[in-house]
Design a protein around this motif. Structure first.
Motif, PDB file in Angstrom:
ATOM      1  N   ALA A   1       0.830  -1.206   0.000  1.00 55.82           N
ATOM      2  CA  ALA A   1       0.000   0.000   0.000  1.00 55.82           C
ATOM      3  C   ALA A   1       0.861   1.250   0.000  1.00 55.82           C
ATOM      4  O   ALA A   1       1.850   1.346   0.727  1.00 55.82           O
ATOM      5  CB  ALA A   1      -0.917  -0.006   1.225  1.00 55.82           C
TER       6      ALA A   1
ATOM      7  N   GLY B   1      -6.365  12.513   1.494  1.00 61.25           N
ATOM      8  CA  GLY B   1      -6.734  11.155   1.156  1.00 61.25           C
ATOM      9  C   GLY B   1      -8.044  10.751   1.808  1.00 61.25           C
ATOM     10  O   GLY B   1      -8.978  11.551   1.943  1.00 61.25           O
ATOM     11  N   THR B   2      -8.110   9.517   2.243  1.00 56.62           N
ATOM     12  CA  THR B   2      -9.319   8.973   2.847  1.00 56.62           C
ATOM     13  C   THR B   2      -9.397   9.357   4.330  1.00 56.62           C
ATOM     14  O   THR B   2      -8.430   9.177   5.068  1.00 56.62           O
ATOM     15  CB  THR B   2      -9.346   7.445   2.713  1.00 56.62           C
TER      16      THR B   2
ATOM     17  N   ASP C   1      -1.703   7.108   1.695  1.00 58.08           N
ATOM     18  CA  ASP C   1      -2.954   7.674   1.197  1.00 58.08           C
ATOM     19  C   ASP C   1      -3.079   9.106   1.682  1.00 58.08           C
ATOM     20  O   ASP C   1      -3.757   9.395   2.663  1.00 58.08           O
ATOM     21  CB  ASP C   1      -4.137   6.830   1.681  1.00 58.08           C
TER      22      ASP C   1
ATOM     23  N   ASN D   1      -6.533  10.556   9.349  1.00 56.51           N
ATOM     24  CA  ASN D   1      -6.126  10.537   7.943  1.00 56.51           C
ATOM     25  C   ASN D   1      -4.626  10.318   7.853  1.00 56.51           C
ATOM     26  O   ASN D   1      -3.916  10.327   8.875  1.00 56.51           O
ATOM     27  CB  ASN D   1      -6.512  11.843   7.243  1.00 56.51           C
ATOM     28  N   GLN D   2      -4.143  10.104   6.640  1.00 52.90           N
ATOM     29  CA  GLN D   2      -2.717   9.983   6.372  1.00 52.90           C
ATOM     30  C   GLN D   2      -2.254  11.207   5.586  1.00 52.90           C
ATOM     31  O   GLN D   2      -3.008  11.759   4.788  1.00 52.90           O
ATOM     32  CB  GLN D   2      -2.396   8.717   5.581  1.00 52.90           C
TER      33      GLN D   2
END
Length: 486
Positions: free
Chosen positions: A99, A239-240, A102, A282-283
């Motif tokens: 991964a 990101g997400t 993000d 979040n990232q």
């Protein structure tokens, strides 16, 4: 990585083989010179050969030291280039087997509060009497409506328009109900951002996991009940988002449309206060910002705390923290902004100073061959100042062991985080070097193994290398004094 390493090794060996021709010519010239000396002075030639024969084993052993040093430098150079090629391939690859982070440079804008009310605006237009004959629409006046300027937008709540006869005149009337907002300043803003950095295995990009918590209060400025709205913009570059919660006066709300952010709207009694809490995870990477306002507006009470486990700098022309605490060696830092009754158009922007992973691994790779030279010189000085025997073959084995340890650390960066892989490789090299040199000479092996690892500390490499140099000097001083008085 193995294929890249083999290719680099083949290229390096080809370069070395290309040196054999001039080296062979040099040896042939030396041999010819020796033969000429033998023809002119046979007795001296014989004595020279006997002396070389007696010293040949010692020269061979020190030649093994030089060969071990060359092999170690070659292996470390190949490993450094292989790691750099692997990281470059990961950055440009279309597909990944792990991964990716993000999120990037996260920017969180400050929320807005306002009172909401509906206002109705009426406009009339009297048309000339001769309009009937000129346009001849046969009383179908509604056919003219599309040609008139319309009223549209998200704030339009109701629209009524039409034509009315008043005697011989024709009157156009429009009634528009608009929802208007009157901004309300936030009484208090208490924001906290906790950033924990992650160095993923395989040399992928460094990122941070952020936990955001914001508590805001505002009140109805009117003595009468009013409808109020609170709009919390979603962060950009984040990101997400996960675990997103918006709580108003202890009650959680779930938004259905987040086009304009998370919006709450409700009736508030006259003079009553509203407390809103927003949390999410979040990232992100490289920086974190809080945008106070897109325009200059007053800030009554604003408190922001940023906790990060990496060194941080404040972006130029941004608001500088009113207080900051940190630990120099670990890099943990707490930045605090406390603003009271100020008017500002500046934002809060924190940039993290650690270099890229590729740059850090490159610095460690460049320092590793220097560590082999340091081991050679420091071991010789250590044995000379303490009058200890130094076996050339043991020194050669120590050089090979330290070099293999550094190569192991480079290979492990493909499987483990670099902050774990490189120290593990350095420790392995130090142990192998200490075993080869013996207990009396283990200190040089430990110091040499620690030098490349100093570049993992970010901006403190110069301090750590200087401290190692001072420690080495302190350890060598007693032996130097004894050697000077002998």
């Amino acid at each position: 990585m193995v294929q890249a390493a083999l290719h680099l090794l083949t290229t390096a060996l080809g370069s070395l083989l290309s040196l054999l021709v001039p080296l062979g010519l040099l040896l042939a010239a030396l041999l010819l010179a020796l033969l000429l000396v033998g023809l002119l002075d046979r007795a001296r030639f014989t004595r020279t050969l006997d002396a070389l024969g007696r010293r040949l084993p010692a020269l061979g052993r020190w030649g093994a030291v030089a060969a071990a040093l060359g092999a170690g430098v070659l292996a470390l150079t190949v490993a450094r280039h292989a790691v750099d090629l692997r990281l470059a391939a990961q950055q440009s690859a279309r597909y990944a087997n792990a991964a990716d982070p993000d999120g990037g440079q996260t920017v969180q804008a400050a929320p807005r509060a306002a009172t909401v009310e509906d206002r109705t605006y009426t406009r009339t237009l009297t048309l000339p009497r001769d309009l009937y004959a000129r346009i001849n629409v046969q009383d179908g006046w509604e056919a003219l409506l599309p040609y008139l300027h319309g009223a549209d937008g998200a704030n339009v709540q109701d629209l009524r328009e039409g034509f009315v006869r008043q005697g011989a005149a024709l009157v156009y009337a429009r009634q528009v109900t608009l929802r208007t907002e009157q901004p309300v300043a936030l009484d208090t803003s208490a924001v906290r951002a906790d950033l924990k950095f992650v160095d993923p295995a395989g040399g992928r990009g460094t990122y941070y996991n952020a936990v955001f918590t914001g508590e805001y209060t505002f009140r109805n400025p009117s003595p009468d009940p009013a409808v109020m709205r609170f709009a919390f913009p979603l962060p950009t570059g984040s990101g997400t988002l996960s675990d997103f919660r918006l709580t108003v006066n202890g009650r959680a709300f779930r938004a259905s449309d987040l086009t304009g952010g998370s919006v709450w709207e409700g009736a508030v009694p006259g003079g009553a206060g509203v407390r809103v809490t927003v949390t999410y995870r979040n990232q992100g990477a490289r920086s974190w910002s809080y945008r106070l306002a897109g325009r200059r507006e007053p800030v009554r009470a604003f408190d922001l705390t940023v906790n990060a486990d990496r060194p941080a700098k404040v972006q130029r022309y941004a608001l500088f923290p009113t207080a900051q605490t940190g630990q120099a060696l670990t890099g943990r830092q707490t930045l605090t902004w406390r603003l009271r009754d100020v008017i500002t158009a500046q934002d809060v922007a924190v940039v993290f100073t650690q270099g890229s992973l590729r740059e850090t691994l490159g610095k460690v790779g460049f320092a590793a061959p220097a560590a082999l030279l340091l081991l050679l010189g420091l071991s010789t000085a250590w044995a000379w100042t303490r009058r200890l025997p130094l076996a050339p073959l043991g020194l050669a084995a120590a050089l090979l062991g330290l070099g293999l340890g550094f190569v192991l650390g480079s290979v492990l960066t493909a499987y483990l985080p670099p902050l774990l892989a490189l120290p593990l490789g350095g420790l392995t090299g130090a142990v192998l070097g200490a075993l080869a040199l013996g207990p009396a000479l283990r200190v040089p092996a430990l110091i040499a193994a620690a030098v490349p690892l100093a570049f993992l500390s970010g901006g403190h490499a110069g301090l750590l290398v200087t401290a190692l140099a001072l420690l080495t000097l302190v350890l060598l001083l007693p032996g130097l004094k004894r050697a000077g008085t002998a």
